[in-house]
Scaffold this motif. Structure first.
Motif, short mmCIF file in Angstrom:
data_model
loop_
_atom_site.label_atom_id
_atom_site.label_comp_id
_atom_site.label_asym_id
_atom_site.label_seq_id
_atom_site.Cartn_x
_atom_site.Cartn_y
_atom_site.Cartn_z
N ARG A 67 3.87 -11.17 -8.61
CA ARG A 67 3.55 -11.39 -7.21
C ARG A 67 2.63 -12.61 -7.07
NH1 ARG A 67 1.57 -6.38 -4.05
NH2 ARG A 67 -0.12 -6.46 -5.57
N SER A 77 4.42 -5.21 1.28
CA SER A 77 4.43 -5.22 -0.17
C SER A 77 3.04 -5.41 -0.78
CB SER A 77 5.36 -6.34 -0.67
OG SER A 77 5.49 -6.34 -2.05
N ALA A 101 9.28 -8.21 -3.31
CA ALA A 101 9.21 -7.42 -2.07
C ALA A 101 10.59 -6.95 -1.66
CB ALA A 101 8.58 -8.25 -0.96
N SER A 102 10.64 -5.85 -0.94
CA SER A 102 11.90 -5.29 -0.47
C SER A 102 12.16 -5.70 0.98
CB SER A 102 11.87 -3.75 -0.55
OG SER A 102 11.71 -3.33 -1.89
#
Length: 540
Positions: free
Chosen positions: A9, A104, A422-423
């Motif tokens: 990330r 996220s 992230a989704s």
């Protein structure tokens, strides 16, 4: 070179210039001093064929959602043309990068221009703080004075009074807020990744700049646009950004040769102020980079720079300037110290001071977009081509790389999803969300992977385009489709539509299908809507 091992990330910083042409900054061939952007390019990756969507609001909508602008409700500008036209405000059924990343675990910041809400005075669900940004400092409308910008807002509170400070200059204020966000984040949220969107208004008109920056460019543009266009092309070719086989486009036929210009000193001064605006933005970017380095965050930051459209050819004749300005932004008739503001391009008035309100016009926009045709609003290369820099020490090679695979704004959401893990949601507040339209930039950035079968699409005010591989179909409303081989002729000088009717037919069908799917409204209908309000299109 192989991709480096990188954090799952990373921090992500997107920096967007406003109305800046393809070849203005140093690392894309320009005369303007941009050492900080040049430094990022020298240890990062440049994309030579990245595309925006030809206009400020649509480009921001596409960048922040990963959708085409028409899908977001912002097909032209942030004007409400509903129910039959575009609502001019960010759709409730679209999802922003900030919303995705905040969910996220990212802390999210915006400094600068929003321009994605038709409500610019009353708090609305389309304001940044309602669309995923934890913190916002900037303006809600699209343009205006750099010395007393209207709709200046912190989070959801109007702070226009802060611009009364004699030292206030909006570009600096945007940079200051971004630096403050980095400093605060590193002190309070260091364990969380950061997403920051830095959305400058520079160098959008009016020509407002700091005197010391303007003085730096005295004489820099006195050779005139003809010679400077040729010199830019030489540098672009030497850098490998432009193929030497691509001829320089002719000077715009509406622009006189430099030797025939009566007011050469004033003309050079216009471009000097524009350059000063870009220079000041670069200085601010340098301070943002320094803040990230001081916080120990830079190596883990994907830092991206680009522009929202090509150079702007909009003139502002003195006779109609006030009406032109007040059509789009709130106009202050006096300066902070009580002087009358004189809007318009008047050779008897040097631009740059707070009491002026001018543009650099078609001649210099033609230089800004070297070597391409056309400008902001249009889908020829001069309208949609942007310089693009990506820098990420822990994720990309630190060697200066140059990539030529075509990409467009929808790809930024896909890239963010790729690098952050992230989704992307299937719905927002109970409404289905369109799937993102783009592809990740990472394969291109890392190893120059190409996809010659991918279609790219554009539309703005009836101007339209389709690209796949070497062919680009483009139309300047109300003209016919033109076809170019952009591998052999990216400057779009040789229309080969009559030689490839099969390609024209295939691409135009693909365009019609895309336009129907994405909710493109025919220009004729848009004209009717504007006429009903007693106006023409914003570009007219």
């Amino acid at each position: 070179m192989a991709q480096k091992t990188h954090p799952r990330r990373p921090n992500i910083v997107l920096v967007l210039a406003d109305d800046m042409g393809y070849s203005d900054i140093g690392c894309f061939g320009g005369e303007i001093d941009t050492p900080n952007l040049d430094g990022l390019a020298a240890s990062g990756t440049r994309l030579s064929q990245f595309y925006n969507t030809a206009r400020c609001s649509p480009s921001r909508a596409s960048l922040i959602t990963g959708l085409h602008p028409h899908q977001t409700g912002i097909g032209i500008l942030n004007y409400d043309d509903a129910p039959d036209g575009y609502p001019g405000t960010l759709s409730e059924s679209s999802v922003t990068i900030a919303e995705v990343l905040r969910e996220s675990g990212y802390e999210t910041y915006l400094s600068g221009k929003w321009h994605l809400s038709s409500s610019i005075h009353d708090v609305a669900d389309s304001w940044p703080t309602r669309r995923g940004f934890s913190h916002f400092y900037g303006t809600l409308e699209g343009a205006g004075s750099y010395f007393q910008p209207r709709t200046l807002t912190r989070d959801e509170q109007n702070i226009e009074d802060e611009a009364l400070d004699p030292a206030f200059y909006y570009t600096d204020a945007i940079s200051d807020a971004a630096v403050a966000y980095v400093t605060e984040h590193s002190a309070l949220r260091a364990s969380d990744p950061l997403f920051m969107f830095v959305s400058y208004t520079a160098p959008h008109w009016p020509l407002h700049a700091i005197e010391e920056d303007v003085a730096k460019y005295a004489g820099r543009f006195s050779a005139g646009w003809d010679q400077l266009r040729r010199e830019r092309l030489e540098r672009l070719v030497a850098m490998g950004i432009i193929d030497k086989a691509w001829d320089l486009t002719d000077r715009d036929p509406r622009v006189p040769g430099w030797e025939d210009v009566t007011d050469q000193e004033w003309e050079a001064a216009r471009m000097a102020v524009y350059a000063a605006q870009v220079d000041r933005m670069d200085q601010g970017i340098g301070r943002i980079v320094s803040s990230l380095e001081s916080a120990g965050m830079m190596d883990d930051t994907l830092f991206i720079f680009l522009s929202d459209n090509g150079g702007c050819a909009e003139e502002m004749p003195i006779e109609t300037a006030k009406d032109f300005v007040t059509t789009y932004v709130t106009f202050d008739a006096t300066t902070r110290d009580g002087r009358d503001v004189v809007p318009g391009n008047d050779p008897s008035i040097l631009p740059g001071d707070e009491a002026t309100y001018a543009t650099y016009g078609r001649p210099w926009a033609n230089l800004s977009n070297t070597p391409f045709r056309e400008y902001k609003h249009w889908i020829h290369e001069g309208g949609i081509s942007t310089p693009f820099i990506a820098h990420w020490p822990n994720g990309l090679s630190d060697a200066s790389a140059l990539r030529s695979q075509p990409h467009q704004l929808t790809d930024l959401m896909a890239t963010v999803l790729d690098v952050s893990g992230a989704s992307y949601p299937t719905e927002r507040n109970g409404r289905p969300v369109p799937a993102p339209e783009g592809v990740s930039l990472m394969p291109t950035l890392v190893s120059d992977v190409s996809d010659p079968e991918r279609f790219l699409f554009w539309e703005h005010e009836g101007n339209a385009g389709v690209r796949r591989g070497r062919f680009k179909l483009v139309r300047k409303y109300p003209g016919d489709w033109e076809l170019y081989d952009v591998v052999e002729d990216r400057t779009e000088l040789r229309d080969i539509s009559s030689q490839h009717p099969d390609v024209v037919a295939e691409f135009s069908r693909a365009y019609d299908e895309w336009a129907e799917r994405c909710g493109v409204i025919a220009r004729e209908r848009v004209l009717e809507l504007y006429a009903s309000r007693g106006k023409g299109l914003p570009s007219e």
